[in-house]
Motif scaffolding. Sequence first.
Motif, PDB file in Angstrom:
ATOM      1  N   GLN A 137       0.795  -1.238   0.000  1.00 45.64           N
ATOM      2  CA  GLN A 137       0.000   0.000   0.000  1.00 45.64           C
ATOM      3  C   GLN A 137       0.825   1.285   0.000  1.00 45.64           C
ATOM      4  O   GLN A 137       0.263   2.376   0.043  1.00 45.64           O
ATOM      5  CB  GLN A 137      -1.003   0.016   1.170  1.00 45.64           C
ATOM      6  N   ASP A 142       2.229   2.290  -2.530  1.00 45.74           N
ATOM      7  CA  ASP A 142       1.972   2.831  -3.864  1.00 45.74           C
ATOM      8  C   ASP A 142       0.473   2.911  -4.152  1.00 45.74           C
ATOM      9  O   ASP A 142       0.063   2.890  -5.311  1.00 45.74           O
ATOM     10  CB  ASP A 142       2.678   1.991  -4.925  1.00 45.74           C
ATOM     11  N   ALA A 143      -0.335   3.021  -3.110  1.00 50.58           N
ATOM     12  CA  ALA A 143      -1.790   3.051  -3.292  1.00 50.58           C
ATOM     13  C   ALA A 143      -2.242   4.263  -4.098  1.00 50.58           C
ATOM     14  O   ALA A 143      -3.264   4.212  -4.796  1.00 50.58           O
ATOM     15  CB  ALA A 143      -2.494   3.026  -1.939  1.00 50.58           C
ATOM     16  N   THR A 144      -1.500   5.345  -4.012  1.00 47.49           N
ATOM     17  CA  THR A 144      -1.732   6.528  -4.845  1.00 47.49           C
ATOM     18  C   THR A 144      -0.381   6.999  -5.367  1.00 47.49           C
ATOM     19  O   THR A 144       0.671   6.714  -4.749  1.00 47.49           O
ATOM     20  CB  THR A 144      -2.386   7.677  -4.059  1.00 47.49           C
ATOM     21  N   PRO A 145      -0.355   7.724  -6.471  1.00 41.45           N
ATOM     22  CA  PRO A 145       0.926   8.243  -6.945  1.00 41.45           C
ATOM     23  C   PRO A 145       1.638   9.109  -5.915  1.00 41.45           C
ATOM     24  O   PRO A 145       2.874   9.056  -5.793  1.00 41.45           O
ATOM     25  CB  PRO A 145       0.528   9.054  -8.185  1.00 41.45           C
ATOM     26  N   GLU A 146       0.878   9.869  -5.155  1.00 40.61           N
ATOM     27  CA  GLU A 146       1.492  10.752  -4.158  1.00 40.61           C
ATOM     28  C   GLU A 146       2.135   9.945  -3.035  1.00 40.61           C
ATOM     29  O   GLU A 146       3.238  10.279  -2.572  1.00 40.61           O
ATOM     30  CB  GLU A 146       0.439  11.704  -3.601  1.00 40.61           C
ATOM     31  N   ARG A 147       1.448   8.893  -2.587  1.00 37.77           N
ATOM     32  CA  ARG A 147       2.048   8.034  -1.559  1.00 37.77           C
ATOM     33  C   ARG A 147       3.300   7.354  -2.099  1.00 37.77           C
ATOM     34  O   ARG A 147       4.298   7.216  -1.390  1.00 37.77           O
ATOM     35  CB  ARG A 147       1.032   7.000  -1.073  1.00 37.77           C
ATOM     36  N   HIS A 165      -3.909   1.893 -11.022  1.00 41.28           N
ATOM     37  CA  HIS A 165      -3.227   2.778 -10.076  1.00 41.28           C
ATOM     38  C   HIS A 165      -1.730   2.468 -10.005  1.00 41.28           C
ATOM     39  O   HIS A 165      -0.919   3.341  -9.690  1.00 41.28           O
ATOM     40  CB  HIS A 165      -3.869   2.696  -8.684  1.00 41.28           C
ATOM     41  N   LYS A 166      -1.349   1.239 -10.328  1.00 38.75           N
ATOM     42  CA  LYS A 166       0.077   0.903 -10.361  1.00 38.75           C
ATOM     43  C   LYS A 166       0.760   1.575 -11.556  1.00 38.75           C
ATOM     44  O   LYS A 166       1.862   2.127 -11.434  1.00 38.75           O
ATOM     45  CB  LYS A 166       0.260  -0.616 -10.457  1.00 38.75           C
ATOM     46  N   ALA A 170      -0.277   4.245 -12.995  1.00 34.97           N
ATOM     47  CA  ALA A 170      -0.253   5.680 -12.688  1.00 34.97           C
ATOM     48  C   ALA A 170       0.930   6.010 -11.780  1.00 34.97           C
ATOM     49  O   ALA A 170       1.597   7.038 -11.949  1.00 34.97           O
ATOM     50  CB  ALA A 170      -1.568   6.095 -12.033  1.00 34.97           C
ATOM     51  N   ALA A 171       1.200   5.139 -10.817  1.00 34.56           N
ATOM     52  CA  ALA A 171       2.330   5.375  -9.914  1.00 34.56           C
ATOM     53  C   ALA A 171       3.656   5.302 -10.661  1.00 34.56           C
ATOM     54  O   ALA A 171       4.556   6.115 -10.431  1.00 34.56           O
ATOM     55  CB  ALA A 171       2.305   4.364  -8.772  1.00 34.56           C
TER      56      ALA A 171
END
Length: 272
Positions: A94, A96-101, A125-126, A128-129
């Motif tokens: 988790q 990499d759950a969001t690009p910002e994280r 989302h992966k 995107a990260a």
Amino acid sequence: MSNAAPAKPMTVPDLAQARRAGRRLAMLTAYDAGFARVLDAAGVDIVLVGDSLGMVVQGHASTLPVSVDDIAYHVRAVAGGLHRALLVADLPFQADATPERALDAATRLLQAGAGMVKLEGAGPHKLAAIRFLSAREIPVSAHLGLTPQSVLRFGGYKVQGREADAADRLRVDALAVAEAGASLLVLECVPSALAAEITRVSPVPTIGIGAGPDCDGQVLVLHDMLGLDSGHRRPKFVKDFLAGGGSVAGAARAYVEAVREGRFPGPEHAYD
């Protein structure tokens, strides 16, 4: 084509150069400076601080409890023992759950000494990260096939890509992660023929673990390479190099030589 390991520090562009030169990449995990120093001297190209530390160092049943703090601690330790090998760090569950994280976690790991981060999967989302990190000058390794962070959804540690639709997804995902900006691709527990096919068409080098002999390189968990009991079932793709190596340093050298010369993995370590 030479199989000699380069003496200068390994860089991200060197991964693609090794592939072009036909030189197989040898990769192992490490979690402290002492072992990192041994692997570096043995000619290991890539050292991974994997979230496997949750199982082989911390004693958990899976990688899921591992935190960014845990990875960052071990990255700092391993970085202190390396001079030549490229240091890769896992983004744990988790992170990499969001690009910002993913950016926050990856920044911490690079500042701790890593030269690349690795993330599992190829969902929207992966991807995107991966794009987000790559656009911000952070090198990324992708990881497909058996992704240990998906163990609950998979229902265990199982070979991936045996069914036609699953194989098709892996083919598509392998191209997608490269298009998103990944510079390296780990293929875990994938049938040998499928891994060979993906390697042939992949724009980036592939590293196999339980993916047969035709990837551009191989990786093992350090404890598995040394034949140590991690408290978990021993995978088919594992080989004990300490048994013939005589010492930890000898085992590491034997592993590197076997990977370089194409003697590891053998048919007994592969999946159909």
